[in-house]
Design a protein around this motif. Structure first.
Motif, PDB file in Angstrom:
ATOM      1  N   ASN A  93       0.829  -1.212   0.000  1.00  0.00           N
ATOM      2  CA  ASN A  93       0.000   0.000   0.000  1.00  0.00           C
ATOM      3  C   ASN A  93       0.862   1.260   0.000  1.00  0.00           C
ATOM      4  N   ARG A 104      -3.837   3.886  -0.980  1.00  0.00           N
ATOM      5  CA  ARG A 104      -4.067   3.495   0.421  1.00  0.00           C
ATOM      6  C   ARG A 104      -5.546   3.496   0.782  1.00  0.00           C
ATOM      7  N   ARG A 105      -6.340   4.240   0.029  1.00  0.00           N
ATOM      8  CA  ARG A 105      -7.774   4.193   0.334  1.00  0.00           C
ATOM      9  C   ARG A 105      -8.370   2.858  -0.114  1.00  0.00           C
ATOM     10  N   MET A 129      -4.658  -0.883   6.070  1.00  0.00           N
ATOM     11  CA  MET A 129      -3.605  -1.540   6.839  1.00  0.00           C
ATOM     12  C   MET A 129      -3.921  -1.526   8.329  1.00  0.00           C
ATOM     13  N   PHE A 159      -1.948  -2.303  11.999  1.00  0.00           N
ATOM     14  CA  PHE A 159      -0.555  -2.402  12.437  1.00  0.00           C
ATOM     15  C   PHE A 159      -0.369  -3.367  13.595  1.00  0.00           C
ATOM     16  N   ASN A 204      -3.045   1.322  17.213  1.00  0.00           N
ATOM     17  CA  ASN A 204      -2.698   2.748  17.259  1.00  0.00           C
ATOM     18  C   ASN A 204      -3.924   3.627  17.068  1.00  0.00           C
ATOM     19  N   PRO A 205      -4.903   3.514  17.978  1.00  0.00           N
ATOM     20  CA  PRO A 205      -6.059   4.410  17.863  1.00  0.00           C
ATOM     21  C   PRO A 205      -5.633   5.855  18.081  1.00  0.00           C
ATOM     22  N   PHE A 206      -6.346   6.777  17.436  1.00  0.00           N
ATOM     23  CA  PHE A 206      -6.073   8.197  17.665  1.00  0.00           C
ATOM     24  C   PHE A 206      -6.572   8.568  19.052  1.00  0.00           C
ATOM     25  N   PHE A 230     -12.893   8.834  11.154  1.00  0.00           N
ATOM     26  CA  PHE A 230     -11.757   9.614  10.645  1.00  0.00           C
ATOM     27  C   PHE A 230     -11.566   9.460   9.128  1.00  0.00           C
ATOM     28  N   GLY A 231     -11.504   8.201   8.685  1.00  0.00           N
ATOM     29  CA  GLY A 231     -11.248   7.943   7.271  1.00  0.00           C
ATOM     30  C   GLY A 231     -12.323   8.525   6.371  1.00  0.00           C
ATOM     31  N   GLY A 250     -11.952  11.751   3.814  1.00  0.00           N
ATOM     32  CA  GLY A 250     -12.323  11.465   2.430  1.00  0.00           C
ATOM     33  C   GLY A 250     -13.365  12.435   1.907  1.00  0.00           C
ATOM     34  N   ARG A 253     -11.845   0.883  11.947  1.00  0.00           N
ATOM     35  CA  ARG A 253     -11.445   2.149  11.342  1.00  0.00           C
ATOM     36  C   ARG A 253     -11.013   1.927   9.900  1.00  0.00           C
ATOM     37  N   CYS A 254     -10.329   0.802   9.709  1.00  0.00           N
ATOM     38  CA  CYS A 254      -9.846   0.455   8.376  1.00  0.00           C
ATOM     39  C   CYS A 254     -11.016   0.059   7.473  1.00  0.00           C
ATOM     40  N   VAL A 268     -13.582   2.810   5.439  1.00  0.00           N
ATOM     41  CA  VAL A 268     -13.348   3.485   4.155  1.00  0.00           C
ATOM     42  C   VAL A 268     -13.476   2.525   2.962  1.00  0.00           C
TER      43      VAL A 268
END
Lengths: 263, 348
Positions: free
Chosen positions: A63, A96-97, A101, A103, A107-109, A119-120, A124, A172-173, A176
Motif C-alpha cells: 500500500n 491506500r484508500r 492496513m 498495524f 494505534n487508535p487516535f 476519521f477515514g 475522504g 477504522r480500516c 473506508v
C-alpha cells in the motif's frame, strides 16, 4: 520461484494483487529480492518467515507505506486489479484508500471511539452526519466490536483494552471500504482470548475482503490463512496452499522453518 | 529470577540446553543487626538530597515574593504614605485639580504625585496580547513546517538558528526595535507616534517566537509516528495528518509553550522599555499610541526613588501585582493543559 506459481495455478482463482519482480532497498540494504507473488481475491494470504526476512517490508510495499521512509527505494511492479500502483502519476493516497492496513501495535487516535472510526470518512470528504453514523455502526459491527462499545461511542478510544483497540483499528480500516486489508502481526501484542477473537474476525472478513497477514505464529497462519508465503532473507522461498505448505512443503528451507529448526 | 528457573531446570533440563552454564545464586551478605530488607543508607541520602533541592527551589520563589511584598505592604498603615497618596487613587480614576473629568494617571513626579497603576497594566496587557497575537501563529506554524514538512537539511539549519534567536540579549533586540523597526513601521504604516505598542510588540515577538517554536516543535516531534502511519494508511493526505492528527495530539505541549511565552512576554522589560515610547496613556483599543508597561516602569524608576517613600512602596506594589498576575495565569494555563491532556489519554 516457478513452484510457487504452479501451486497457485492448480486452483484457478481471481488474482487481486500481482507482484512482479519486486525489489525494495533501504539505503544499501537490499531488503526484498525479486519477489513475484499473486494474491488471490477474497482469501487470506499469510506471510511467514524469521525476523528480518522482509515480510513486513513486503507488506508495506503493497500500500506504498514504504514511500514515507526517505531512504527506501522500490523496483518492480505491483498490480491491483491489473493496474500498477507504482505506475506513473499514481497517487499513493488513492492506493491506500483501496488497500488498508492494520498495524502490529494498535494505534487508535487519541479521540473518541466514534471519531476514530469516522476519521477515514471525514478526511475522504464525507460530510453527511447520518451517512457517517451509519458507516461507523456498520464498521464496528464488521469488526465485532459494536456490542461492546455501542453505549460509549463518545468516550476515549484509549480507554479500551488492547484487544478492543486492535478491533477498533480494524473497524477504522473497514470504514473506508478498502478492497485489500494488510495486517502486520495484528495479534502479536494480545492475550490468547483477544487473539482468538481477532482470528475469528479475520476468517469472517475473508468473505468480503482480500487479506494479507504477516504473522510470527505458524499456528496462526495455519488457522486463518488459505495460502501461505514463506520469506527468507528477503526472498520468497515458497508460496502455496496453507495445508500443503504445512504438511508437504517442497523446499527444504520451508520444512526446516515450519518444523522449528530455525527462526 | 533467572537463577531460580535454572536451579529448577537442573534435574530435567532438555538435552538442547545441556551446554548452557548453570549459575549458582551468590550468597547474600547480611549486614549486621539491621533487617536485610532495609533501604541502603546511600539511597536514602540520595533521595533526601533531591527532596531538599526541590524544596529549596520552591522556598526561593516564596522568599522572593515575601521580600517584595514586605516593601509594599506598609503602605496600608504608614502615616507618611497616607499623607501623600490615597490607596483608592492607586486603582480608581480621580478628578484631579485642573482636570474636568476623573482620569487614570501615572505621574510620579507631578505635584501632587499621581500613582494610578491601571494605565501601566493596560500598557503591559496591550503589548503582551499584541505580541502573542503575532508570535503564537508564527511560532506554531513554523514548528509544524519544520517538524512535518521541511526536508532534513533545512530543519538542521533553521531549528538552531531560531533557537539562537532566543539567546540574543533583549537589550540588543530593544535597540533593533528602537532604531530600525520603529522607523520602518512608521514609514510603512504611517504611525503618528514613532514608538508605540505595535513596535514594542514586534520587538517582543522576536523573543517569544523562539520560545513557542522550540516547545511546540518538540511537542509535535513527540507525537508517536504510529499515529502518523495510522492516518496515512487510511488515505489521509499530509496536511490532513498534520491538522487532524498531529496538531490535536500535540496540543497540550503547544499550550505549554504558549503559557511560557506569555509569561516571558509580560515579564519582558528591556525591549518594552526601549521601544514602547513609555508614555502611560490610558487608551484601551488604539495600539498605535505609546504605552508604558509595568516592568518598564519598575526598571526605569526604582533606581531613582528614595527608599521607603510613597513612590518606592507603589513600585513594589506593582511588582507584587505583576507576580500575582503571572502566577495566576500560569496556574490557569496549567489547568487548561491538564484538562487537554486528560482528554487525550484514557477515560471520558
Amino acid at each position: 520461484m516457478s513452484e510457487s506459481k504452479e501451486a497457485v495455478a492448480e486452483t484457478p482463482v481471481n488474482v487481486k494483487m500481482e507482484t512482479q519482480g519486486v525489489n525494495v532497498f533501504y539505503g544499501d540494504n537490499h531488503a526484498i529480492r525479486n519477489v513475484d507473488l499473486d494474491i488471490a481475491d477474497r482469501s487470506v494470504t499469510a506471510l511467514i518467515g524469521p525476523s528480518g526476512c522482509g515480510k513486513s517490508t513486503y507488506l508495506r510495499a503493497l500500500n506504498r507505506m514504504n514511500d514515507t521512509i526517505d531512504s527506501c527505494r522500490f523496483e518492480g511492479r505491483i498490480l491491483l486489479d491489473g493496474e500498477d500502483i507504482y505506475g506513473r502519476g499514481v497517487d499513493p493516497v488513492e492506493v491506500r484508500r483501496r488497500v488498508g492496513m492494520v498495524f502490529q501495535k494498535s494505534n487508535p487516535f487519541p479521540k473518541s471511539i466514534f471519531d476514530n472510526v469516522a476519521f477515514g470518512l471525514r478526511i475522504g470528504g464525507e460530510k453527511d452526519k447520518d451517512v457517517i453514523a451509519e458507516r461507523v455502526e456498520e464498521s464496528l459491527k464488521g469488526a465485532a466490536l459494536w456490542d461492546e462499545v455501542k453505549d460509549r461511542l463518545q468516550s476515549s478510544a484509549l480507554g479500551l483494552s488492547g484487544g478492543q483497540q486492535q478491533r477498533l483499528c480494524i473497524a477504522r480500516c473497514l470504514a473506508v471500504w478498502p478492497e485489500v486489508i494488510l495486517m502486520d502481526e495484528p495479534a502479536s501484542a494480545l492475550d490468547p482470548i483477544a487473539t482468538a477473537k481477532i482470528e475469528e474476525l479475520i476468517r469472517e472478513l475473508r468473505e468480503q475482503y482480500t487479506i494479507v497477514i504477516v504473522t510470527h505464529s505458524m499456528q496462526q497462519a495455519a488457522r486463518v490463512s488459505d495460502s501461505t508465503a514463506f520469506f527468507y532473507m528477503g526472498e520468497l522461498i515458497e508460496h502455496g496452499k496453507t495445508d500443503m505448505m504445512f504438511t508437504r512443503p517442497t523446499k527444504k528451507r520451508t520444512e526446516e522453518y515450519i518444523s522449528g529448526r530455525f527462526g | 529470577m533467572t537463577e531460580q528457573v535454572l536451579d529448577a531446570g537442573e534435574h530435567h533440563a532438555p538435552a538442547a540446553n545441556s551446554g548452557r552454564r548453570i549459575t549458582v545464586r551468590p550468597h547474600r551478605a547480611r549486614s549486621g543487626l539491621a533487617s536485610s530488607f532495609k533501604t541502603p543508607l546511600w539511597h536514602r541520602v540520595a533521595e533526601r538530597t533531591i527532596a531538599v533541592l526541590a524544596l529549596a527551589a520552591i522556598a526561593a520563589i516564596a522568599l522572593i515574593f515575601i521580600f517584595i511584598a514586605r516593601e509594599a505592604v506598609p503602605m496600608f498603615w504608614e502615616v507618611e504614605f497616607a499623607e501623600e497618596v490615597e490607596i483608592r487613587d492607586l486603582f480608581f480614576a480621580k478628578e484631579w485639580n485642573g482636570y474636568d473629568e476623573p482620569v487614570f494617571i501615572w505621574q510620579p513626579v507631578g505635584e501632587p504625585a499621581k500613582f494610578n497603576v491601571v494605565p501601566l497594566f493596560v500598557g503591559s496587557l496591550k503589548v503582551t496580547l499584541l505580541a502573542m497575537l503575532m508570535s503564537v501563529p508564527l511560532g506554531i506554524g513554523c514548528a509544524m513546517f519544520i517538524a512535518l514538512y521541511a526536508p532534513r537539511a533545512v530543519r538542521e539549519v533553521v531549528k538552531p538558528v531560531i533557537e539562537l534567536l532566543a539567546g540574543i540579549p533583549s537589550v540588543v533586540l530593544g535597540f533593533f526595535a528602537l532604531m530600525v523597526l520603529a522607523s520602518w513601521a512608521q514609514a510603512t504604516f504611517g504611525f503618528h507616534f514613532r514608538l508605540n505598542a505595535v513596535v514594542a510588540a514586534i520587538g517582543l515577538a522576536l523573543t517569544i517566537v523562539p520560545v513557542i517554536f522550540t516547545i511546540a516543535e518538540d511537542a509535535i516531534q513527540s507525537v508517536p509516528q504510529t499515529l502518523n502511519e495510522a492516518a496515512l494508511a487510511l488515505g489521509a493526505r499530509k496536511y490532513q495528518v498534520a491538522l487532524r492528527v498531529v496538531l490535536p495530539a500535540a496540543l497540550p505541549g503547544i499550550a505549554a509553550g504558549v503559557v511560557l511565552g506569555f509569561g516571558r512576554a509580560i515579564g519582558e522589560t528591556m525591549i518594552v522599555l526601549m521601544a514602547s515610547g513609555n508614555a502611560a496613556i490610558m487608551e484601551l483599543f488604539d495600539f498605535t499610541t505609546s504605552v508604558r508597561t509595568v516592568t518598564a516602569t519598575i526598571a526605569a524608576e526604582l533606581g531613582e526613588v528614595a527608599q521607603g517613600d510613597a513612590h518606592w512602596r507603589v513600585l513594589f506594589l506593582l511588582g507584587v501585582m505583576l507576580f500575582a498576575v503571572t502566577f495566576v495565569l500560569n496556574i490557569v494555563g496549567d489547568l487548561a493543559i491538564q484538562r487537554l491532556q486528560k482528554k487525550l489519554t484514557a477515560e471520558s
